[in-house]
Design a protein around this motif. Sequence first.
Motif, PDB file in Angstrom:
ATOM      1  N   MET A 154       0.845  -1.178   0.000  1.00  0.00           N
ATOM      2  CA  MET A 154       0.000   0.000   0.000  1.00  0.00           C
ATOM      3  C   MET A 154       0.888   1.237   0.000  1.00  0.00           C
ATOM      4  O   MET A 154       1.824   1.330   0.780  1.00  0.00           O
ATOM      5  CB  MET A 154      -0.843  -0.018   1.280  1.00  0.00           C
ATOM      6  CG  MET A 154      -2.309   0.204   1.020  1.00  0.00           C
ATOM      7  SD  MET A 154      -3.269   0.183   2.523  1.00  0.00           S
ATOM      8  CE  MET A 154      -4.096   1.688   2.253  1.00  0.00           C
ATOM      9  N   PRO A 155       0.588   2.214  -0.903  1.00  0.00           N
ATOM     10  CA  PRO A 155       1.425   3.410  -0.927  1.00  0.00           C
ATOM     11  C   PRO A 155       1.284   4.216   0.361  1.00  0.00           C
ATOM     12  O   PRO A 155       0.215   4.253   0.964  1.00  0.00           O
ATOM     13  CB  PRO A 155       0.904   4.183  -2.133  1.00  0.00           C
ATOM     14  CG  PRO A 155      -0.473   3.660  -2.366  1.00  0.00           C
ATOM     15  CD  PRO A 155      -0.462   2.243  -1.914  1.00  0.00           C
ATOM     16  N   THR A 156       2.366   4.835   0.767  1.00  0.00           N
ATOM     17  CA  THR A 156       2.350   5.657   1.979  1.00  0.00           C
ATOM     18  C   THR A 156       1.711   7.004   1.680  1.00  0.00           C
ATOM     19  O   THR A 156       2.047   7.651   0.679  1.00  0.00           O
ATOM     20  CB  THR A 156       3.784   5.868   2.500  1.00  0.00           C
ATOM     21  OG1 THR A 156       4.390   4.596   2.707  1.00  0.00           O
ATOM     22  CG2 THR A 156       3.775   6.670   3.789  1.00  0.00           C
ATOM     23  N   ALA A 157       0.788   7.420   2.551  1.00  0.00           N
ATOM     24  CA  ALA A 157       0.142   8.717   2.366  1.00  0.00           C
ATOM     25  C   ALA A 157       1.158   9.835   2.521  1.00  0.00           C
ATOM     26  O   ALA A 157       2.008   9.806   3.419  1.00  0.00           O
ATOM     27  CB  ALA A 157      -0.987   8.890   3.379  1.00  0.00           C
ATOM     28  N   ILE A 158       1.077  10.803   1.623  1.00  0.00           N
ATOM     29  CA  ILE A 158       1.984  11.957   1.681  1.00  0.00           C
ATOM     30  C   ILE A 158       1.452  12.939   2.713  1.00  0.00           C
ATOM     31  O   ILE A 158       0.298  13.380   2.627  1.00  0.00           O
ATOM     32  CB  ILE A 158       2.101  12.636   0.306  1.00  0.00           C
ATOM     33  CG1 ILE A 158       2.625  11.635  -0.730  1.00  0.00           C
ATOM     34  CG2 ILE A 158       2.983  13.859   0.385  1.00  0.00           C
ATOM     35  CD1 ILE A 158       2.608  12.155  -2.142  1.00  0.00           C
ATOM     36  N   PRO A 159       2.251  13.265   3.732  1.00  0.00           N
ATOM     37  CA  PRO A 159       1.764  14.188   4.759  1.00  0.00           C
ATOM     38  C   PRO A 159       1.538  15.582   4.183  1.00  0.00           C
ATOM     39  O   PRO A 159       2.201  15.996   3.223  1.00  0.00           O
ATOM     40  CB  PRO A 159       2.875  14.182   5.797  1.00  0.00           C
ATOM     41  CG  PRO A 159       4.101  13.775   5.047  1.00  0.00           C
ATOM     42  CD  PRO A 159       3.645  12.820   3.990  1.00  0.00           C
ATOM     43  N   ALA A 160       0.564  16.287   4.766  1.00  0.00           N
ATOM     44  CA  ALA A 160       0.299  17.663   4.333  1.00  0.00           C
ATOM     45  C   ALA A 160       1.487  18.550   4.657  1.00  0.00           C
ATOM     46  O   ALA A 160       2.171  18.373   5.666  1.00  0.00           O
ATOM     47  CB  ALA A 160      -0.955  18.190   5.027  1.00  0.00           C
ATOM     48  N   LYS A 161       1.723  19.505   3.773  1.00  0.00           N
ATOM     49  CA  LYS A 161       2.833  20.446   3.980  1.00  0.00           C
ATOM     50  C   LYS A 161       2.512  21.402   5.129  1.00  0.00           C
ATOM     51  O   LYS A 161       1.353  21.718   5.408  1.00  0.00           O
ATOM     52  CB  LYS A 161       3.073  21.251   2.698  1.00  0.00           C
ATOM     53  CG  LYS A 161       3.681  20.449   1.553  1.00  0.00           C
ATOM     54  CD  LYS A 161       3.983  21.366   0.385  1.00  0.00           C
ATOM     55  CE  LYS A 161       4.789  20.643  -0.686  1.00  0.00           C
ATOM     56  NZ  LYS A 161       4.043  19.544  -1.322  1.00  0.00           N
ATOM     57  N   GLN A 162       3.565  21.844   5.778  1.00  0.00           N
ATOM     58  CA  GLN A 162       3.419  22.893   6.779  1.00  0.00           C
ATOM     59  C   GLN A 162       3.218  24.216   6.041  1.00  0.00           C
ATOM     60  O   GLN A 162       4.043  24.612   5.213  1.00  0.00           O
ATOM     61  CB  GLN A 162       4.684  22.979   7.643  1.00  0.00           C
ATOM     62  CG  GLN A 162       4.867  21.803   8.575  1.00  0.00           C
ATOM     63  CD  GLN A 162       4.009  21.934   9.829  1.00  0.00           C
ATOM     64  OE1 GLN A 162       3.343  22.942  10.036  1.00  0.00           O
ATOM     65  NE2 GLN A 162       4.017  20.897  10.657  1.00  0.00           N
ATOM     66  N   ILE A 163       2.100  24.883   6.297  1.00  0.00           N
ATOM     67  CA  ILE A 163       1.790  26.149   5.623  1.00  0.00           C
ATOM     68  C   ILE A 163       1.888  27.272   6.650  1.00  0.00           C
ATOM     69  O   ILE A 163       1.343  27.188   7.753  1.00  0.00           O
ATOM     70  CB  ILE A 163       0.379  26.109   5.009  1.00  0.00           C
ATOM     71  CG1 ILE A 163       0.289  25.008   3.949  1.00  0.00           C
ATOM     72  CG2 ILE A 163       0.013  27.457   4.394  1.00  0.00           C
ATOM     73  CD1 ILE A 163      -1.088  24.846   3.362  1.00  0.00           C
ATOM     74  N   THR A 164       2.588  28.325   6.273  1.00  0.00           N
ATOM     75  CA  THR A 164       2.755  29.470   7.189  1.00  0.00           C
ATOM     76  C   THR A 164       1.808  30.615   6.871  1.00  0.00           C
ATOM     77  O   THR A 164       1.563  31.479   7.725  1.00  0.00           O
ATOM     78  CB  THR A 164       4.201  29.975   7.136  1.00  0.00           C
ATOM     79  OG1 THR A 164       4.542  30.323   5.788  1.00  0.00           O
ATOM     80  CG2 THR A 164       5.161  28.910   7.639  1.00  0.00           C
ATOM     81  N   SER A 165       1.249  30.637   5.636  1.00  0.00           N
ATOM     82  CA  SER A 165       0.257  31.672   5.316  1.00  0.00           C
ATOM     83  C   SER A 165      -0.594  31.227   4.132  1.00  0.00           C
ATOM     84  O   SER A 165      -0.129  30.504   3.252  1.00  0.00           O
ATOM     85  CB  SER A 165       0.921  33.018   5.010  1.00  0.00           C
ATOM     86  OG  SER A 165       1.585  32.986   3.762  1.00  0.00           O
ATOM     87  N   ILE A 166      -1.845  31.665   4.165  1.00  0.00           N
ATOM     88  CA  ILE A 166      -2.792  31.463   3.068  1.00  0.00           C
ATOM     89  C   ILE A 166      -3.462  32.805   2.804  1.00  0.00           C
ATOM     90  O   ILE A 166      -3.943  33.461   3.735  1.00  0.00           O
ATOM     91  CB  ILE A 166      -3.869  30.424   3.423  1.00  0.00           C
ATOM     92  CG1 ILE A 166      -3.256  29.114   3.907  1.00  0.00           C
ATOM     93  CG2 ILE A 166      -4.794  30.168   2.223  1.00  0.00           C
ATOM     94  CD1 ILE A 166      -4.280  28.140   4.480  1.00  0.00           C
ATOM     95  N   SER A 167      -3.488  33.216   1.566  1.00  0.00           N
ATOM     96  CA  SER A 167      -4.145  34.473   1.229  1.00  0.00           C
ATOM     97  C   SER A 167      -5.057  34.278   0.022  1.00  0.00           C
ATOM     98  O   SER A 167      -4.757  33.486  -0.875  1.00  0.00           O
ATOM     99  CB  SER A 167      -3.135  35.584   0.940  1.00  0.00           C
ATOM    100  OG  SER A 167      -2.286  35.222  -0.134  1.00  0.00           O
ATOM    101  N   ALA A 168      -6.181  34.985   0.031  1.00  0.00           N
ATOM    102  CA  ALA A 168      -7.146  34.909  -1.063  1.00  0.00           C
ATOM    103  C   ALA A 168      -7.007  36.126  -1.951  1.00  0.00           C
ATOM    104  O   ALA A 168      -6.902  37.259  -1.465  1.00  0.00           O
ATOM    105  CB  ALA A 168      -8.566  34.827  -0.510  1.00  0.00           C
ATOM    106  N   GLN A 169      -6.992  35.889  -3.255  1.00  0.00           N
ATOM    107  CA  GLN A 169      -6.932  37.005  -4.195  1.00  0.00           C
ATOM    108  C   GLN A 169      -8.194  37.859  -4.079  1.00  0.00           C
ATOM    109  O   GLN A 169      -8.144  39.083  -4.228  1.00  0.00           O
ATOM    110  CB  GLN A 169      -6.790  36.475  -5.619  1.00  0.00           C
ATOM    111  CG  GLN A 169      -6.635  37.570  -6.673  1.00  0.00           C
ATOM    112  CD  GLN A 169      -6.373  36.976  -8.050  1.00  0.00           C
ATOM    113  OE1 GLN A 169      -5.607  36.032  -8.196  1.00  0.00           O
ATOM    114  NE2 GLN A 169      -7.007  37.555  -9.053  1.00  0.00           N
ATOM    115  N   GLU A 170      -9.326  37.220  -3.798  1.00  0.00           N
ATOM    116  CA  GLU A 170     -10.591  37.934  -3.604  1.00  0.00           C
ATOM    117  C   GLU A 170     -11.161  37.548  -2.244  1.00  0.00           C
ATOM    118  O   GLU A 170     -11.649  36.428  -2.073  1.00  0.00           O
ATOM    119  CB  GLU A 170     -11.591  37.576  -4.699  1.00  0.00           C
ATOM    120  CG  GLU A 170     -11.164  37.969  -6.100  1.00  0.00           C
ATOM    121  CD  GLU A 170     -12.164  37.463  -7.137  1.00  0.00           C
ATOM    122  OE1 GLU A 170     -13.106  38.225  -7.448  1.00  0.00           O
ATOM    123  OE2 GLU A 170     -12.005  36.328  -7.600  1.00  0.00           O
ATOM    124  N   ALA A 171     -11.095  38.466  -1.296  1.00  0.00           N
ATOM    125  CA  ALA A 171     -11.657  38.194   0.024  1.00  0.00           C
ATOM    126  C   ALA A 171     -13.180  38.214  -0.011  1.00  0.00           C
ATOM    127  O   ALA A 171     -13.840  37.597   0.829  1.00  0.00           O
ATOM    128  CB  ALA A 171     -11.144  39.215   1.035  1.00  0.00           C
TER     129      ALA A 171
END
Length: 364
Positions: free
Chosen positions: A1-18
């Motif tokens: 069974m393939p190993t699940a790829i862990p989610a990346k550590q994210i330091t910021s998320i921004s939306a082009q349209e709030a």
Amino acid sequence: MPTAIPAKQITSISAQEAVMNLKVGDNTPLKLSFDPADASLSDCSITNSKDYVASVDDKGNICAKYIGTTFITVASKQNPGTSTKIKVNVTDDFSVPADFGKYNSDIMHGKLTDFNYPSDYRNGGEGHALIWFPADYDPSKQYNLLLCLHGGSDTEYYWTSKGSGSNDGCNGDIVLDNLYATGQMEETIVVFPHGVINYNASKDYPDIVENPFLTDFWKNHYLLEFEIVNNLLSYIKENYPVKGDSAHTAVCGLSMGCAQSMELGFKHSELFDYVGCFSAGPFEDTDQFFVNSTEDADKINNALKLLFFITGENDHLHDDSLRNFVKSCNEYDLNNIFYEVKGVGHDDYCWDKALYTFMRYAFK
């Protein structure tokens, strides 16, 4: 069974349209930026406050489905505190055919009749209302219920072609006939109560609140709230084939009837999922009492599916009290729709169009 790829550590998320402004039927992707740049939505969780307004899939594709406002939050799976919130406003094309309020001899017409009901609030102990049944009414079926309220100093006949008011008079029953004949409204029974109840300060009325939010300054209108809650709704449920729950009950009103609709919809939201507020001037100053915090807004948002404010473009009653009310509610993210009918003021054409527009979305 393939190993699940862990989610990346994210330091910021921004939306082009709030804030995204869409129309029903629009499909568009979320436009986001991440740090690190190689992060993606697969590293995030997505939550949505009102999926019936607009849905969003795991790839960030938004589908606008129903008028109103929803909030989409994208958060890092590894660090949920890193997130962004997008406000999605969904509106529609509110245009109407030129003959939307005119009698059409080529269609089947509903029946408009009247009834009396017991009242704890009126002199003589009895109220009177008009009632509209759709053209193919079948008493063995169960129907939605709309309460449709008239304006100040008028009567239950004002909304219908059986009566007229200070203008030419509304054509609510004809509007309903045309909507129903073209399949644009759900199967609904509509009740037009008489909204003026003479107030006697020396009388001991049951189950009332002495300081109503909006209609206290016009005493002969404020008792209707309590009559509807304590008398009229129960009478209708006992005598007519309505479904009766909040998901199948709506209230709307014009001018003073709009103030009464606000009292009913906001204070008794357990009874109504759909509230239409047309051309109100309920506030004599800049204060409003219903939505003064995010908690107030959340309570209403959780209770009402549709809160629809409609007014004439040239209607500036009480120094734009309705517009100012909507602006103040928007500060707390109240889920609502505000629509101006172009070229009209505080008049019957506006209210006929408001009823037509509201009923295209009620119970859907």
